[in-house]
Structures are given as C-alpha cells and as structure tokens.
Enzyme design. Structure first.
Site, PDB file in Angstrom:
ATOM      1  N   MET A  30      31.498  44.413 -13.877  1.00 50.50           N
ATOM      2  CA  MET A  30      31.050  45.400 -12.895  1.00 50.50           C
ATOM      3  C   MET A  30      29.698  44.978 -12.308  1.00 50.50           C
ATOM      4  O   MET A  30      28.983  45.809 -11.735  1.00 50.50           O
ATOM      5  CB  MET A  30      30.959  46.787 -13.524  1.00 50.50           C
ATOM      6  CG  MET A  30      32.320  47.284 -13.989  1.00 50.50           C
ATOM      7  SD  MET A  30      32.451  49.068 -14.075  1.00 50.50           S
ATOM      8  CE  MET A  30      31.219  49.435 -15.291  1.00 50.50           C
ATOM      9  N   GLY A  36      25.045  38.202 -21.413  1.00 51.18           N
ATOM     10  CA  GLY A  36      26.300  38.593 -22.067  1.00 51.18           C
ATOM     11  C   GLY A  36      27.485  38.213 -21.190  1.00 51.18           C
ATOM     12  O   GLY A  36      28.434  37.558 -21.630  1.00 51.18           O
ATOM     13  N   HIS A  37      27.402  38.606 -19.910  1.00 56.42           N
ATOM     14  CA  HIS A  37      28.458  38.232 -18.962  1.00 56.42           C
ATOM     15  C   HIS A  37      28.549  36.704 -18.857  1.00 56.42           C
ATOM     16  O   HIS A  37      29.640  36.132 -18.821  1.00 56.42           O
ATOM     17  CB  HIS A  37      28.145  38.780 -17.573  1.00 56.42           C
ATOM     18  CG  HIS A  37      28.089  40.276 -17.483  1.00 56.42           C
ATOM     19  ND1 HIS A  37      26.929  40.960 -17.239  1.00 56.42           N
ATOM     20  CD2 HIS A  37      29.059  41.213 -17.598  1.00 56.42           C
ATOM     21  CE1 HIS A  37      27.183  42.263 -17.193  1.00 56.42           C
ATOM     22  NE2 HIS A  37      28.463  42.444 -17.407  1.00 56.42           N
ATOM     23  N   LYS A 150      31.431  43.560 -27.186  1.00 61.59           N
ATOM     24  CA  LYS A 150      30.481  44.675 -26.975  1.00 61.59           C
ATOM     25  C   LYS A 150      31.257  45.970 -26.696  1.00 61.59           C
ATOM     26  O   LYS A 150      30.904  47.032 -27.181  1.00 61.59           O
ATOM     27  CB  LYS A 150      29.577  44.309 -25.796  1.00 61.59           C
ATOM     28  CG  LYS A 150      28.898  45.452 -25.101  1.00 61.59           C
ATOM     29  CD  LYS A 150      27.553  45.711 -25.689  1.00 61.59           C
ATOM     30  CE  LYS A 150      26.742  46.797 -25.045  1.00 61.59           C
ATOM     31  NZ  LYS A 150      27.278  47.502 -23.950  1.00 61.59           N
ATOM     32  N   ASP A 151      32.315  45.846 -25.876  1.00 59.74           N
ATOM     33  CA  ASP A 151      33.164  47.007 -25.571  1.00 59.74           C
ATOM     34  C   ASP A 151      34.409  46.894 -26.450  1.00 59.74           C
ATOM     35  O   ASP A 151      35.497  46.556 -25.973  1.00 59.74           O
ATOM     36  CB  ASP A 151      33.518  47.004 -24.079  1.00 59.74           C
ATOM     37  CG  ASP A 151      32.283  47.122 -23.221  1.00 59.74           C
ATOM     38  OD1 ASP A 151      31.873  48.241 -22.919  1.00 59.74           O
ATOM     39  OD2 ASP A 151      31.687  46.069 -22.878  1.00 59.74           O
ATOM     40  N   GLN A 154      37.577  48.866 -25.678  1.00 61.53           N
ATOM     41  CA  GLN A 154      38.177  48.358 -24.436  1.00 61.53           C
ATOM     42  C   GLN A 154      38.999  47.095 -24.707  1.00 61.53           C
ATOM     43  O   GLN A 154      40.112  46.936 -24.196  1.00 61.53           O
ATOM     44  CB  GLN A 154      37.057  48.063 -23.440  1.00 61.53           C
ATOM     45  CG  GLN A 154      37.484  47.311 -22.199  1.00 61.53           C
ATOM     46  CD  GLN A 154      36.361  47.238 -21.186  1.00 61.53           C
ATOM     47  OE1 GLN A 154      36.096  48.205 -20.493  1.00 61.53           O
ATOM     48  NE2 GLN A 154      35.701  46.100 -21.093  1.00 61.53           N
ATOM     49  N   SER A 187      24.159  46.126 -18.828  1.00 62.56           N
ATOM     50  CA  SER A 187      23.636  46.396 -17.483  1.00 62.56           C
ATOM     51  C   SER A 187      22.831  47.693 -17.490  1.00 62.56           C
ATOM     52  O   SER A 187      21.903  47.860 -16.705  1.00 62.56           O
ATOM     53  CB  SER A 187      24.793  46.518 -16.497  1.00 62.56           C
ATOM     54  OG  SER A 187      25.594  45.361 -16.572  1.00 62.56           O
ATOM     55  N   ARG A 188      23.201  48.593 -18.396  1.00 59.40           N
ATOM     56  CA  ARG A 188      22.505  49.889 -18.458  1.00 59.40           C
ATOM     57  C   ARG A 188      21.083  49.770 -19.005  1.00 59.40           C
ATOM     58  O   ARG A 188      20.279  50.670 -18.805  1.00 59.40           O
ATOM     59  CB  ARG A 188      23.305  50.883 -19.304  1.00 59.40           C
ATOM     60  CG  ARG A 188      24.573  51.338 -18.625  1.00 59.40           C
ATOM     61  CD  ARG A 188      25.208  52.492 -19.368  1.00 59.40           C
ATOM     62  NE  ARG A 188      26.224  53.135 -18.562  1.00 59.40           N
ATOM     63  CZ  ARG A 188      27.479  52.758 -18.502  1.00 59.40           C
ATOM     64  NH1 ARG A 188      27.888  51.719 -19.200  1.00 59.40           N
ATOM     65  NH2 ARG A 188      28.341  53.396 -17.737  1.00 59.40           N
TER      66      ARG A 188
HETATM   67  P1  AMP Z   1      30.799  45.235 -17.710  1.00 59.96           P
HETATM   68  O1  AMP Z   1      30.262  44.552 -16.502  1.00 59.96           O
HETATM   69  O2  AMP Z   1      29.754  46.002 -18.465  1.00 59.96           O
HETATM   70  O3  AMP Z   1      32.045  46.007 -17.442  1.00 59.96           O
HETATM   71  O4  AMP Z   1      31.219  44.081 -18.706  1.00 59.96           O
HETATM   72  C1  AMP Z   1      32.079  43.038 -18.322  1.00 59.96           C
HETATM   73  C2  AMP Z   1      32.460  42.247 -19.528  1.00 59.96           C
HETATM   74  O5  AMP Z   1      31.290  41.699 -20.133  1.00 59.96           O
HETATM   75  C3  AMP Z   1      33.156  43.098 -20.606  1.00 59.96           C
HETATM   76  O6  AMP Z   1      34.215  42.359 -21.176  1.00 59.96           O
HETATM   77  C4  AMP Z   1      32.048  43.329 -21.604  1.00 59.96           C
HETATM   78  O7  AMP Z   1      32.513  43.553 -22.911  1.00 59.96           O
HETATM   79  C5  AMP Z   1      31.279  42.020 -21.505  1.00 59.96           C
HETATM   80  N1  AMP Z   1      29.916  42.210 -21.988  1.00 59.96           N
HETATM   81  C6  AMP Z   1      29.012  43.124 -21.562  1.00 59.96           C
HETATM   82  N2  AMP Z   1      27.879  43.034 -22.277  1.00 59.96           N
HETATM   83  C7  AMP Z   1      28.080  42.048 -23.190  1.00 59.96           C
HETATM   84  C8  AMP Z   1      27.284  41.478 -24.233  1.00 59.96           C
HETATM   85  N3  AMP Z   1      26.068  41.912 -24.497  1.00 59.96           N
HETATM   86  N4  AMP Z   1      27.813  40.474 -24.946  1.00 59.96           N
HETATM   87  C9  AMP Z   1      29.071  40.012 -24.703  1.00 59.96           C
HETATM   88  N5  AMP Z   1      29.862  40.505 -23.739  1.00 59.96           N
HETATM   89  C10 AMP Z   1      29.387  41.502 -22.998  1.00 59.96           C
END
Ligand code: AMP
Length: 284
Positions: A30, A36-37, A150-151, A154, A187-188
């Site tokens: 997103m 992380g991404h 992390k999720d 999900q 991101s938060r």
């Molecule tokens: P998001 O943009 O938050 O929807 O996350 C996109 C992807 O990045 C999802 O698969 C998350 O689980 C992964 N993600 C987000 N934060 C982390 C993190 N700190 N470490 C590893 N993967 C992450």
C-alpha cells in the site's frame, strides 16, 4: 524503472515478457515503503526474472474511513526508493476506478480464520484484502508472491485463499524487519510522535521477553502478563493479544497443544494502531 497505471498496459507488458519465458514475482503493497517492503522486493528480484510491485491503498479493506484518509501516501518517494533498489522493477500504481471498474461484491468464506484478532476488530478487513489480492493475482498471474510475516493473519488467510481458488502462485513468507530498537517497521510508524515512538519500542520488547516466560507461566498467565506490561506504559493500550495455533489461528490454552504457536498483538499508541507478533513455537 517502469511505472504503469492501467491494467491494459500492465497486461500488454506482461504478455511480451511472458512470451520470452520470463518468470514473474509480485510484491503487493500500500506504499509508504520502508525496509520491510524492500526486503520482500529484494527477495522477489533474487528469485524471479521480473519483479512487479503494486502500490495501491485499497479502500475495501479499511473498515475505518478515517484510517483510510490518514494512510500515508507518497508515490514519488516510493518510486525513487524502488528505483534505487533496482531499476528493472515494474511499479503498478493504479487508481481505485482502474482496480474496481465495478464494485467488488464478492464474499469470501475463510471459516474461523478471519473471525479472530484483526478480523474480529476490523470487520470486513480480510474480505477486502482477499478482493484486492485476488484481483491483482488475476491481472499479474505471478509465479511467486511475497508477503511479510508482520501481517501474520493476512499471510495465513492469503494462503487459504490461494488454496481455495486453486491459484497457481507460490506464496513466499518473509520475516519481520525491525528497527534496531525492535520496533517492527510499519508505514503507520510515520504517524507516531517522537515520544510515542519511544514508548512503542516496548511492544516488541515485551513480546520478546514473553518468550522466556513460557517455561514458567501458563498461556493464560502469559497473555495477562503481556497485556498488563504493555498497558502499564502511559499512552499505549492493548486492543487484543492472543496466543494462537499458527496454522488455524485459533487460541491455544496449553503450550503443548501444537508445534506452531504465535502471539499476535494490536496496540493503540495514541490514535495510531500498531500490530506485531512473535513466534513461541516455530515448527510451522
Ligand atoms: P502494507 O504496505 O503495509 O500493506 O504491506 C505490504 C507487505 O509488506 C505485506 O506483505 C506486509 O506484511 C509486508 N510488510 C510490512 N511491514 C513489514 C515488515 N516490517 N517486515 C516485513 N514485511 C513487512
């Protein structure tokens, strides 16, 4: 780096690449990208000929409209970051109308998987996640897709969706990337004040500490200790902390109940909702 905004253009590009026999890896995001991404993106680049990163803030997965409005967006910065990572990445950043030319009315049935934790506190969230991920899988038809632990919930639900829909995509799970302090990158985190960020470090600190408690304390006692330790910090409030079977996501009552046990937490740090998790027993 190529940035694509329409489904038609992406399909066209992929057709050409597929005809050359190239393998396609996919990272759904997103935006508001962080390391992380990028860990997902780097693994995707290492495993596949092509790496597609989608940047799309999916409205159907936000049960809280304010959260949707406040979600950080900076496409230019995200593209710069991806370009620096590898110039061969394809960024897919469509509009809402492009992804949903008509409202998506599909209702998924994940049994008990989405009745607990995030699913319980964010009704409809995982249905929205499944809608968008299945839509993107259908457009991209990736060989592999990269998701973060992390999720955790999900990840389990997307695996279930792939199995239910019999999609020919391999889900690759990537470990949580943390700041040196232990705080899980999110991101938060951008919305945390300096003071809140200092306090938020205690979420992972308590979770890590709790791994030492499992020899001494029951599951119930561990839950209570984690909750009260985190709630004792002013400005933080635990929404839920559950210790669950890492496959079924249902609560466990005994440490010997199964070989894959995960503790999942959601905490309000002011008005910023953070999630994290820790693996107590890792034979998943
Ligand atoms: P998001 O943009 O938050 O929807 O996350 C996109 C992807 O990045 C999802 O698969 C998350 O689980 C992964 N993600 C987000 N934060 C982390 C993190 N700190 N470490 C590893 N993967 C992450």
């Amino acid at each position: 780096m190529k940035a694509i905004n329409t489904v038609a253009e992406l399909r066209q590009s992929l057709k050409g690449l597929r005809s050359q026999g190239k393998t396609v890896g996919y990272v759904p995001t997103m935006g508001a990208l962080h390391q992380g991404h990028l860990s997902l993106v780097k693994q995707c680049l290492a495993d596949n000929d092509i790496c597609i990163v989608s940047i799309f803030v999916n409205p159907t997965q936000f049960n809280n409209k304010e959260d949707l409005v406040k979600y950080p967006r900076d496409l230019e910065r995200d593209c710069d970051l991806l370009k620096q990572t590898d110039d061969s990445i394809i960024v897919f950043a469509p509009t809402v109308e492009e992804v949903y030319p008509e409202p998506d009315t599909r209702q998924f049935d994940f049994g008990q998987l989405d009745k607990v934790m995030e699913g319980k506190f964010r009704p409809g969230h995982f249905n929205g996640v499944a809608q968008v991920v299945s839509r993107f899988f259908d457009i991209i038809k990736p060989d592999k897709a990269y998701l973060g632990e992390k999720d955790y919930q999900q990840l389990v639900i997307i695996r279930q969706m792939v199995s239910q829909l019999k999609l020919p995509v391999q889900i690759v799970a990537m470990p949580i990337v943390r700041e040196q302090s232990g705080l899980a990158l999110s991101s938060r985190n951008e919305r945390l004040t300096e003071n809140q960020r200092t306090i938020a470090i205690n979420i992972s600190k308590v979770l890590f500490e709790s791994c030492q408690w499992i020899d001494k304390y029951s599951v119930k006692e561990t839950i209570e200790k984690v909750q009260s330790a985190i709630n004792s910090f002013e400005g933080m409030e635990v929404e839920y902390f559950e210790i669950v079977n890492g496959k079924t996501l249902q609560p466990v009552t005994d440490w010997e109940q199964c070989d894959c046990i995960v503790g999942c937490i959601a905490v309000f740090c002011g008005d910023v909702r953070l999630i994290d998790n820790v693996l107590y027993k890792a034979k998943c």
